[in-house]
Design a protein around this motif. Structure first.
Motif, short mmCIF file in Angstrom:
data_model
loop_
_atom_site.label_atom_id
_atom_site.label_comp_id
_atom_site.label_asym_id
_atom_site.label_seq_id
_atom_site.Cartn_x
_atom_site.Cartn_y
_atom_site.Cartn_z
N ARG A 12 0.80 -1.34 -0.08
CA ARG A 12 0.10 -0.07 -0.06
C ARG A 12 0.78 1.52 -0.08
NH1 ARG A 12 -3.35 -3.03 3.51
NH2 ARG A 12 -2.36 -1.99 5.43
N VAL A 13 2.04 1.19 0.77
CA VAL A 13 2.92 2.38 0.97
C VAL A 13 3.65 2.55 -0.65
CG1 VAL A 13 4.98 3.34 1.94
CG2 VAL A 13 3.30 2.10 3.45
N LEU A 14 4.08 1.31 -1.00
CA LEU A 14 4.77 1.64 -2.37
C LEU A 14 3.77 2.14 -3.38
CD1 LEU A 14 7.00 -1.39 -2.13
CD2 LEU A 14 7.58 0.90 -1.94
N ARG A 15 2.64 1.50 -3.50
CA ARG A 15 1.47 1.99 -4.13
C ARG A 15 1.34 3.40 -4.57
NH1 ARG A 15 -2.61 -0.69 -7.36
NH2 ARG A 15 -2.32 -2.81 -6.30
N THR A 16 1.31 4.04 -3.16
CA THR A 16 0.68 5.39 -2.98
C THR A 16 1.91 6.05 -3.31
OG1 THR A 16 -0.76 4.81 -1.17
CG2 THR A 16 0.20 7.02 -1.40
N ALA A 17 3.18 5.76 -2.87
CA ALA A 17 4.32 6.65 -3.28
C ALA A 17 4.61 6.79 -4.72
CB ALA A 17 5.38 6.08 -2.45
N LEU A 18 4.41 5.57 -5.53
CA LEU A 18 4.81 5.47 -6.92
C LEU A 18 3.79 5.94 -7.76
CD1 LEU A 18 6.90 2.37 -6.72
CD2 LEU A 18 7.93 4.65 -6.78
N SER A 19 2.59 5.64 -7.46
CA SER A 19 1.51 5.95 -8.22
C SER A 19 1.41 7.60 -8.29
CB SER A 19 0.08 5.43 -7.84
OG SER A 19 -0.14 6.15 -6.46
N THR A 20 1.94 8.09 -7.35
CA THR A 20 1.79 9.83 -7.44
C THR A 20 2.69 10.40 -8.26
OG1 THR A 20 3.44 9.92 -5.56
CG2 THR A 20 1.05 9.87 -4.91
N GLN A 21 3.65 9.44 -8.66
CA GLN A 21 4.84 9.98 -9.75
C GLN A 21 4.50 9.54 -11.25
OE1 GLN A 21 8.12 11.18 -8.29
NE2 GLN A 21 6.39 11.38 -7.01
N GLY A 22 3.15 9.01 -11.33
CA GLY A 22 2.63 8.72 -12.74
C GLY A 22 2.89 7.41 -13.36
N TYR A 23 3.44 6.40 -12.42
CA TYR A 23 3.86 5.16 -13.12
C TYR A 23 2.54 4.30 -12.95
CZ TYR A 23 8.46 6.80 -11.60
OH TYR A 23 9.65 7.45 -11.43
N SER A 24 2.90 3.28 -14.10
CA SER A 24 1.83 2.16 -13.97
C SER A 24 2.15 1.23 -13.15
CB SER A 24 1.66 1.75 -15.40
OG SER A 24 0.71 0.53 -15.53
N LEU A 25 1.44 0.77 -12.26
CA LEU A 25 1.92 -0.41 -11.10
C LEU A 25 1.10 -1.71 -11.44
CD1 LEU A 25 1.79 2.04 -8.02
CD2 LEU A 25 3.86 1.41 -9.71
N ARG A 26 1.76 -2.69 -10.78
CA ARG A 26 1.08 -4.03 -10.60
C ARG A 26 1.81 -4.60 -9.47
NH1 ARG A 26 -0.34 -7.79 -15.61
NH2 ARG A 26 -1.37 -6.38 -16.00
N ILE A 27 0.99 -5.45 -8.56
CA ILE A 27 1.37 -6.00 -7.32
C ILE A 27 1.19 -7.48 -7.58
CG2 ILE A 27 0.92 -6.23 -4.82
CD1 ILE A 27 1.62 -3.44 -5.92
N ALA A 28 2.47 -8.10 -7.07
CA ALA A 28 2.71 -9.65 -6.82
C ALA A 28 2.69 -9.76 -5.50
CB ALA A 28 3.70 -10.01 -7.65
N ALA A 29 2.35 -11.09 -5.05
CA ALA A 29 2.44 -11.37 -3.58
C ALA A 29 3.73 -12.31 -3.27
CB ALA A 29 1.01 -12.16 -2.93
N ASN A 30 4.00 -12.96 -4.28
CA ASN A 30 5.24 -13.73 -4.00
C ASN A 30 6.04 -13.68 -5.51
OD1 ASN A 30 4.35 -15.94 -5.85
ND2 ASN A 30 2.83 -15.92 -4.15
N GLY A 31 7.14 -14.35 -5.38
CA GLY A 31 8.30 -14.53 -6.51
C GLY A 31 7.56 -15.26 -7.61
N VAL A 32 6.59 -16.23 -7.43
CA VAL A 32 5.94 -16.97 -8.57
C VAL A 32 5.23 -16.20 -9.42
CG1 VAL A 32 4.47 -18.97 -9.22
CG2 VAL A 32 6.26 -19.31 -7.18
N GLU A 33 4.29 -15.58 -8.64
CA GLU A 33 3.33 -14.19 -9.25
C GLU A 33 4.17 -13.27 -9.94
OE1 GLU A 33 0.45 -12.82 -6.56
OE2 GLU A 33 -0.31 -14.77 -5.99
N GLY A 34 5.26 -12.88 -9.39
CA GLY A 34 6.05 -11.85 -9.84
C GLY A 34 6.89 -12.36 -11.32
N MET A 35 7.27 -13.57 -11.31
CA MET A 35 7.89 -14.09 -12.58
C MET A 35 7.02 -14.23 -13.61
SD MET A 35 11.04 -14.62 -13.30
CE MET A 35 11.70 -14.92 -15.05
N GLU A 36 5.59 -14.46 -13.12
CA GLU A 36 4.78 -14.65 -14.37
C GLU A 36 4.31 -13.19 -14.78
OE1 GLU A 36 0.01 -15.89 -14.74
OE2 GLU A 36 0.96 -16.48 -13.01
#
Length: 239
Positions: A24-48
């Motif tokens: 939540r902190v990262l999403r708020t901090a980076l979305s204010t910079q105009g970046y497009s964000l995606r969240i993954a809960a672990n490395g397997v989801e991240g690799m996908e």
């Protein structure tokens, strides 16, 4: 607030962390910079997400279930040069070295300043954008000439016809000469993260070898038992 260049504002950032409060902190901090964000809960989801969404930068925690941040760095580096920033509560020199050796580009210790993280993200994106245009679309090494946009392969001066999967497999290997690529990394790179059939890889490696090798004993694509394969563009370790 520091103005972000337009091309950086369009950047896609993948956040890999199993702590909802941190995401939540990262999403708020980076979305204010105009970046497009995606969240993954672990490395397997991240690799996908690395395979399917193709982020411009990855921010990952170290301690996660299923696949931790160090393993994720290694898996990403087997198939991509996307910048990686690692987050961890462990302020230990050994952990930093392990993360950097696994392929991380930067390391931030929790708790961290949001402003510092934003600055590190900007720095990594600047470096990535500066080198993006330099990413080779043609691989010329040893006995191989590979034109990626034209899907053309020349081996020892002769055009060699490959199927799409064989071509993708050769490109993945040729982009990492001398480096051992794991079975899982190659499967994910060529068939996607849901691929769990090692025979796909074994069969295509066998077919690829028949088309590029000079003898029954492989010289270009060397098997590393129980691990994966290593590509030698000259047929030996001197390249």
């Amino acid at each position: 607030m520091k103005q972000i260049p337009h091309d950086q504002q369009q950047a896609k950032i993948l956040i890999v962390d199993d702590e909802p409060q941190i995401t939540r902190v990262l999403r708020t901090a980076l979305s204010t910079q105009g970046y497009s964000l995606r969240i993954a809960a672990n490395g397997v989801e991240g690799m996908e997400a690395v395979h399917t969404w193709k982020p411009d930068l990855v921010v990952t925690d170290v301690s996660m279930p299923e696949m931790n941040g160090i393993e994720l760095c290694r898996e990403i580096r087997a198939v991509s040069e996307v910048p990686i920033i690692v987050l961890s509560v462990r302020n230990q020199e050994a952990m930093k070295i392990e993360a950097l050796d696994a392929g991380a580009d930067d390391y931030v210790t929790k708790p961290f300043s949001i402003q510092e993280l934003q600055a590190r993200v900007r720095a990594q994106l600047r470096r990535s954008l500066a080198t993006e245009s330099e990413t080779p679309q043609i691989i010329s090494a040893g006995d191989f000439y590979i034109d990626i946009p034209q899907h053309r392969v020349v081996v020892r001066g002769q055009d060699t016809h490959l199927t799409p999967k064989q071509f993708d497999l050769l490109v993945c290997l040729a982009q990492h000469p001398g480096q051992v690529l794991t079975h899982r990394a190659l499967l994910h790179a060529v068939w996607g993260t849901n691929a769990d059939q090692p025979e796909y890889l074994r069969v295509n490696i066998g077919q690829l070898r028949k088309k590029i090798e000079l003898a029954d004993e492989p010289a270009y694509i060397v098997t590393e038992p129980w691990i994966g394969y290593r590509f030698r563009p000259t047929g030996n370790d001197d390249f």
